[in-house]
Structure formats: structure tokens, C-alpha cells
Write a protein that holds these residues in place. Structure first.
Motif, short mmCIF file in Angstrom:
data_model
loop_
_atom_site.label_atom_id
_atom_site.label_comp_id
_atom_site.label_asym_id
_atom_site.label_seq_id
_atom_site.Cartn_x
_atom_site.Cartn_y
_atom_site.Cartn_z
N PHE A 1 17.20 23.13 -8.49
CA PHE A 1 16.38 22.25 -7.65
C PHE A 1 14.89 22.51 -7.82
O PHE A 1 14.11 21.59 -7.99
N VAL A 2 14.48 23.80 -7.79
CA VAL A 2 13.05 24.10 -7.90
C VAL A 2 12.51 23.82 -9.31
O VAL A 2 11.30 23.71 -9.49
N ALA A 3 13.41 23.70 -10.29
CA ALA A 3 12.99 23.35 -11.64
C ALA A 3 13.17 21.85 -11.91
O ALA A 3 13.00 21.40 -13.04
N SER A 4 13.49 21.08 -10.86
CA SER A 4 13.73 19.65 -11.03
C SER A 4 12.42 18.86 -10.97
O SER A 4 11.41 19.33 -10.43
N ASP A 5 12.47 17.66 -11.50
CA ASP A 5 11.31 16.77 -11.44
C ASP A 5 10.98 16.41 -10.00
O ASP A 5 9.81 16.31 -9.63
N PHE A 6 12.01 16.22 -9.16
CA PHE A 6 11.77 15.87 -7.76
C PHE A 6 10.90 16.93 -7.08
O PHE A 6 9.93 16.61 -6.42
N PHE A 7 11.27 18.20 -7.24
CA PHE A 7 10.53 19.28 -6.58
C PHE A 7 9.11 19.36 -7.11
O PHE A 7 8.17 19.58 -6.36
N ASN A 8 8.93 19.14 -8.39
CA ASN A 8 7.61 19.19 -9.00
C ASN A 8 6.74 18.02 -8.55
O ASN A 8 5.53 18.15 -8.44
N GLU A 9 7.35 16.87 -8.28
CA GLU A 9 6.60 15.66 -7.95
C GLU A 9 6.36 15.48 -6.45
O GLU A 9 5.81 14.45 -6.05
N ILE A 10 6.73 16.43 -5.61
CA ILE A 10 6.50 16.31 -4.17
C ILE A 10 5.01 16.10 -3.96
O ILE A 10 4.18 16.87 -4.45
N SER A 11 4.66 15.04 -3.23
CA SER A 11 3.23 14.71 -3.09
C SER A 11 2.55 15.55 -2.01
O SER A 11 1.37 15.85 -2.12
N ARG A 12 3.26 15.96 -0.96
CA ARG A 12 2.67 16.77 0.10
C ARG A 12 3.31 18.15 0.06
O ARG A 12 4.22 18.46 0.81
N LYS A 13 2.82 18.97 -0.83
CA LYS A 13 3.39 20.31 -1.02
C LYS A 13 2.89 21.27 0.06
O LYS A 13 1.80 21.11 0.59
N CYS A 14 3.68 22.29 0.31
CA CYS A 14 3.28 23.33 1.25
C CYS A 14 2.42 24.37 0.51
O CYS A 14 2.34 24.38 -0.71
N GLY A 15 1.79 25.24 1.26
CA GLY A 15 0.92 26.26 0.68
C GLY A 15 1.64 27.18 -0.29
O GLY A 15 1.09 27.56 -1.32
N TYR B 1 0.83 -1.21 0.00
CA TYR B 1 0.00 0.00 0.00
C TYR B 1 0.87 1.26 0.00
O TYR B 1 0.64 2.19 -0.77
N LEU B 2 1.88 1.28 0.87
CA LEU B 2 2.76 2.46 0.94
C LEU B 2 3.50 2.68 -0.37
O LEU B 2 3.67 3.82 -0.82
N TYR B 3 3.95 1.61 -1.00
CA TYR B 3 4.63 1.72 -2.29
C TYR B 3 3.67 2.27 -3.35
O TYR B 3 4.01 3.19 -4.09
N ARG B 4 2.46 1.74 -3.41
CA ARG B 4 1.47 2.21 -4.40
C ARG B 4 1.09 3.66 -4.14
O ARG B 4 0.93 4.45 -5.07
N ARG B 5 0.95 4.03 -2.85
CA ARG B 5 0.57 5.40 -2.50
C ARG B 5 1.65 6.40 -2.92
O ARG B 5 1.35 7.50 -3.36
N GLU B 6 2.92 5.98 -2.81
CA GLU B 6 4.00 6.86 -3.21
C GLU B 6 4.07 7.01 -4.73
O GLU B 6 4.34 8.08 -5.25
N SER B 7 3.79 5.93 -5.45
CA SER B 7 3.89 6.00 -6.91
C SER B 7 2.66 6.66 -7.55
O SER B 7 2.77 7.19 -8.64
#
Length: 164
Positions: free
Chosen positions: A134-148, A30-36
């Protein structure tokens, strides 16, 4: 929620508390599926309606930018404007101001090497150029729990793209 919505296989033993029996293997899957696929596991609109201390889920917010188009460049330009009054090398506190993320989160990104830094014992120093990467990276864009602040940036960047 996951057990009640049948997203995790479980057995209900009928007790009032601790009523679900869940295998560790099923929790890990479940955790793996939720992350993907985080959108599948976002609570439906109105889920927290009866609980006044909980905010409604931000289903109407744009979750991320489309980095296949010009939005990666727009994001970089937008953050460049935000960083205009900052020095060329920033502290973790300044990165927190710009991005809206907590100090702990920024430090975790730095220690994992996701955000490139100059380590000056005992603190990290982040050059503007590396922060912009960093802010233009895929990682930053894909953050699942973003701040306001991250959601606000996505909204502004998307609206500036539509205005062009």
C-alpha cells in the motif's frame, strides 16, 4: 479563495456577506479539476501570512516521489525499516503510528478496499506485506493532503536516493 481568485466562475452581487453567486455545475467542475491537479489549487506562498493561527503552505516540501525510478523500491525499503519492530499483522492503531494518518482515514482506506485487510470482527488486521504494498502504491504517493509524517518520509526517501 476560489471565488476571489476566479478559479470558479461566479457573480458578485455587491453584498457584504454571501456576495458570490456560483452555479452548482461550476462547483462540481472546480472540485473535479482540483482533485486531478491539486498543485494548481495550492495557495501561493504567503497566502496565510496575515493570519497567525494559520500555517504557511508547505510549498518547499516535496509533494510526492517519482515512482518511475527507483524511489518505489526505496519507499518500500524505508517503510520495511520502520516496521521492523512491529508484529507481522498490525492493528489500525499501529498503522496510524507508522503512517501518521488518523484512525478515521485508515479505516476509510480499509473499508474502500484500498488497503487490504483481514477483517476480524469488529476490527481490521493489516499484514505487514499488504501495508508495504500500500505505501509503495500510486494511490499512497498521490494523496493530495498528506500528513507531516508522510512528508518527512518523502524527504528521507528522496535524500537517501540522492546519497546513493
Amino acid at each position: 479563495m476560489a471565488a476571489q481568485s476566479r478559479l470558479v466562475p461566479c457573480k458578485n452581487n455587491g453584498k457584504k456577506t454571501r456576495c458570490y453567486k456560483i452555479a452548482k455545475k461550476d462547483v462540481a467542475e472546480y472540485l473535479y479539476r482540483r482533485e486531478s491537479d491539486p498543485m494548481r489549487y495550492t495557495p501561493p506562498s504567503g497566502w496565510y501570512y496575515n493570519y497567525p493561527k494559520h500555517k504557511k503552505p508547505a510549498a518547499s516540501l516535496e509533494r510526492k516521489l517519482n515512482y518511475k525510478g527507483e524511489e518505489r523500491l526505496l519507499a518500500k525499503e524505508w517503510y520495511e525499516q520502520q516496521l521492523a519492530n512491529y508484529p507481522d499483522v498490525l492493528t489500525v492503531a499501529q498503522v496510524c503510528e507508522v503512517t501518521g494518518y488518523q484512525r478515521h482515514t485508515i479505516l476509510k482506506w480499509c473499508s474502500k478496499g484500498l488497503l487490504k485487510t483481514i477483517l476480524q470482527t469488529p476490527k481490521y488486521m493489516i499484514p505487514k506485506v499488504w501495508l508495504l504494498e500500500f505505501v509503495a502504491s500510486d494511490f499512497f504517493n498521490e494523496i493530495s493532503r498528506k500528513c507531516g509524517k508522510h512528508y518527512a518520509a518523502i524527504k528521507e526517501i528522496s535524500s537517501s536516493r540522492k546519497a546513493r
